[in-house]
Every structure is written in C-alpha cells, then in structure tokens.
Motif scaffolding. Structure first.
Motif, PDB file in Angstrom:
ATOM      1  N   GLY A  70      39.643  34.936  -4.173  1.00 38.87           N
ATOM      2  CA  GLY A  70      40.121  35.818  -3.121  1.00 38.87           C
ATOM      3  C   GLY A  70      39.790  35.132  -1.815  1.00 38.87           C
ATOM      4  N   TYR A  71      39.135  35.817  -0.930  1.00 43.80           N
ATOM      5  CA  TYR A  71      38.822  35.215   0.363  1.00 43.80           C
ATOM      6  C   TYR A  71      37.416  34.657   0.452  1.00 43.80           C
ATOM      7  CZ  TYR A  71      43.221  36.965   2.139  1.00 43.80           C
ATOM      8  OH  TYR A  71      44.543  37.185   2.344  1.00 43.80           O
ATOM      9  N   GLY A  72      36.623  34.749  -0.617  1.00 48.02           N
ATOM     10  CA  GLY A  72      35.310  34.116  -0.582  1.00 48.02           C
ATOM     11  C   GLY A  72      34.197  35.055  -0.984  1.00 48.02           C
TER      12      GLY A  72
ATOM     13  N   ILE B 177      42.372  22.776 -10.852  1.00 45.56           N
ATOM     14  CA  ILE B 177      41.631  23.924 -10.343  1.00 45.56           C
ATOM     15  C   ILE B 177      40.171  23.524 -10.186  1.00 45.56           C
ATOM     16  CG2 ILE B 177      40.932  26.314 -10.778  1.00 45.56           C
ATOM     17  CD1 ILE B 177      43.504  26.676 -12.359  1.00 45.56           C
ATOM     18  N   TYR B 178      39.613  23.827  -9.008  1.00 47.11           N
ATOM     19  CA  TYR B 178      38.245  23.419  -8.697  1.00 47.11           C
ATOM     20  C   TYR B 178      37.445  24.573  -8.111  1.00 47.11           C
ATOM     21  CZ  TYR B 178      39.454  18.486  -9.313  1.00 47.11           C
ATOM     22  OH  TYR B 178      39.834  17.279  -9.838  1.00 47.11           O
ATOM     23  N   ALA B 179      36.141  24.488  -8.295  1.00 44.88           N
ATOM     24  CA  ALA B 179      35.218  25.346  -7.559  1.00 44.88           C
ATOM     25  C   ALA B 179      34.855  24.609  -6.277  1.00 44.88           C
ATOM     26  CB  ALA B 179      33.962  25.625  -8.388  1.00 44.88           C
ATOM     27  N   LEU B 180      35.025  25.267  -5.146  1.00 44.31           N
ATOM     28  CA  LEU B 180      34.790  24.677  -3.831  1.00 44.31           C
ATOM     29  C   LEU B 180      33.725  25.477  -3.104  1.00 44.31           C
ATOM     30  CD1 LEU B 180      38.544  24.462  -2.726  1.00 44.31           C
ATOM     31  CD2 LEU B 180      37.289  22.771  -4.064  1.00 44.31           C
TER      32      LEU B 180
ATOM     33  N   LEU C 159      31.555  30.421  -2.194  1.00 47.14           N
ATOM     34  CA  LEU C 159      32.027  29.706  -3.374  1.00 47.14           C
ATOM     35  C   LEU C 159      33.373  30.290  -3.778  1.00 47.14           C
ATOM     36  CD1 LEU C 159      30.993  27.515  -5.407  1.00 47.14           C
ATOM     37  CD2 LEU C 159      30.282  29.415  -6.859  1.00 47.14           C
ATOM     38  N   VAL C 160      34.389  29.432  -3.910  1.00 43.80           N
ATOM     39  CA  VAL C 160      35.732  29.898  -4.261  1.00 43.80           C
ATOM     40  C   VAL C 160      36.311  29.024  -5.362  1.00 43.80           C
ATOM     41  CG1 VAL C 160      36.207  30.816  -1.957  1.00 43.80           C
ATOM     42  CG2 VAL C 160      36.856  28.472  -2.495  1.00 43.80           C
ATOM     43  N   VAL C 161      37.258  29.591  -6.084  1.00 46.54           N
ATOM     44  CA  VAL C 161      38.018  28.831  -7.080  1.00 46.54           C
ATOM     45  C   VAL C 161      39.453  28.761  -6.579  1.00 46.54           C
ATOM     46  CG1 VAL C 161      38.923  28.830  -9.427  1.00 46.54           C
ATOM     47  CG2 VAL C 161      36.548  29.460  -9.019  1.00 46.54           C
ATOM     48  N   LYS C 162      39.953  27.542  -6.405  1.00 41.47           N
ATOM     49  CA  LYS C 162      41.305  27.349  -5.872  1.00 41.47           C
ATOM     50  C   LYS C 162      41.993  26.175  -6.569  1.00 41.47           C
ATOM     51  CE  LYS C 162      41.116  30.557  -2.685  1.00 41.47           C
ATOM     52  NZ  LYS C 162      41.971  31.764  -2.773  1.00 41.47           N
ATOM     53  N   ARG C 163      43.309  26.130  -6.424  1.00 40.66           N
ATOM     54  CA  ARG C 163      44.071  24.995  -6.944  1.00 40.66           C
ATOM     55  C   ARG C 163      44.149  23.918  -5.869  1.00 40.66           C
ATOM     56  NH1 ARG C 163      46.983  24.269 -11.306  1.00 40.66           N
ATOM     57  NH2 ARG C 163      47.005  26.519 -11.809  1.00 40.66           N
TER      58      ARG C 163
END
Length: 211
Positions: free
Chosen positions: A88-90, A155-158, A164-168
């Motif tokens: 989502g947004y974090g 897809i990575y955890a950033l 902490l976010v999961v994004k492509r």
C-alpha cells in the motif's frame, strides 16, 4: 569479530547510514554502534540486534557474526519476522524480531534458490496495492542476498527510512534507472528512479496464502 566490525562499518558507509540512526533502529543509545565498531564494546552483537541489522542491510546474518543455519531432519528453519511489509503506501517497521520459524524441506528450498538459508526471512504483506498477485495477509519469502547488486525485473521488498514495502521493480534500458510500481492500477507508479537511491532489502521468491 574484528572482521564483523569492519564489515558492518563498510555496510554503513556503502548505504550512507550513520551510527546514531542505526543505534536508534535497535532501540539502543545513540553511541551503541560506534562503540561496538570503534571500541569493541560489546564484544559481539546481541542476536536480535544482529538479525535486525542483517535485514536492514540485506545480508546474511553470518556476515555479522551469526551462526550457520539450523537444519532438523532435512528441514531448514526460516525466521518469520515480526514486521509487516506494506503493499500500500507504507508500513512502519518498528520491530524486526523473530516471531517464529517456518520449516522448508532442504532439497525443495535449494530448487527455489541457491542462496544460504541465513539470507531468507518471511514477512507478512499488508494492503492491496499488489493485487491480484499478492493479497493482504500473504506471507512472502524474501531472499536478502538477492538485492541491489543482482537487481532485475521482479517483486522486491524495499526500504525507505523506517518504511518497508513490497513493490514490482522494472529496470529501464541502461540499468541505472528503475520503475517502481504496483500491480493494482489504483496505486501510483514511480518512473525514472535512480536505483542507487533505493534500499533493496531482497527479492520476493515465494508466497503463502491461507484459504
């Protein structure tokens, strides 16, 4: 242990982190990390501190003095961290302590990734920005050894500060810029992002979901 201190200092310099900020991340006094590196106090990192630092920098715990991974009857224990990765947004990652462990068959895990199990951890996804690929409540397996130096589409955890976010992630031609996006079109996409400005925690290589 001197090698551990040198490696930790190298990681701090490489990521433009600072001693005081990392000390606060661990819930310690602001001089804690500096004293560990420069004065040798404490003699070794506390287990939870080491685990948190390894997750923050995206390295094996063994790099920071951790033990080799445990195996029981051909099963490899992967820690489930007490932290949620927002789709989502974090989400604020206030704690990254080990909550429990999940056992994987050693042979099956080797087919999934050649990385050592000490690089692996499981976190829970919150939010719907990665729908339909990942849903709220999914548990994702993150390979911390597969991060910035091996970055490729996926897809990575950033991490951004304490978020902490999961994004492509998709690499743009030339490899210096990336696009960070969500699978759910209702959420924004960030284009032309300097890959050096993003802290890649690790690649998401598997997920589990309750039915």
């Amino acid at each position: 242990m001197d090698n551990v201190r040198a490696e930790l200092d190298r990681l701090i310099q490489r990521t433009n982190s600072d001693y005081a900020g990392l000390s606060r991340l661990l819930g310690r006094n602001s001089a804690y990390i500096q004293q560990f590196i420069k004065r040798g106090t404490p003699r070794k990192l506390d287990d939870e501190d080491r685990r948190t630092l390894a997750a923050f920098f995206g390295v094996d715990e063994q790099v920071l003095g951790g033990p080799p991974p445990a195996t029981k009857h051909g099963m490899v224990e992967v820690p489930v961290l007490d932290v949620r990765a927002s789709a989502g947004y974090g989400a604020i990652a206030e704690s990254e302590n080990r909550q429990t462990c999940f056992g994987f068959d050693e042979r099956w895990l080797k087919k999934l990734t050649p990385s050592r199990s000490s690089s692996l951890s499981i976190v829970t996804v919150t939010g719907d920005s990665m729908e339909p690929t990942l849903s709220d409540g999914d548990e994702v397996l993150v390979d911390a050894s597969d991060h910035a130096s091996r970055l490729r589409d996926g897809i990575y955890a950033l991490r951004s500060e304490d978020t902490l976010v999961v994004k492509r992630v998709a690499l743009k031609p030339g490899g210096r810029q990336i696009t960070i996006g969500s699978d759910n079109p209702a959420y924004p996409t960030w284009s032309d992002v300097d890959r050096g400005s993003v802290h890649i925690v690790g690649r998401v290589i598997w997920f589990g979901r309750a039915l």
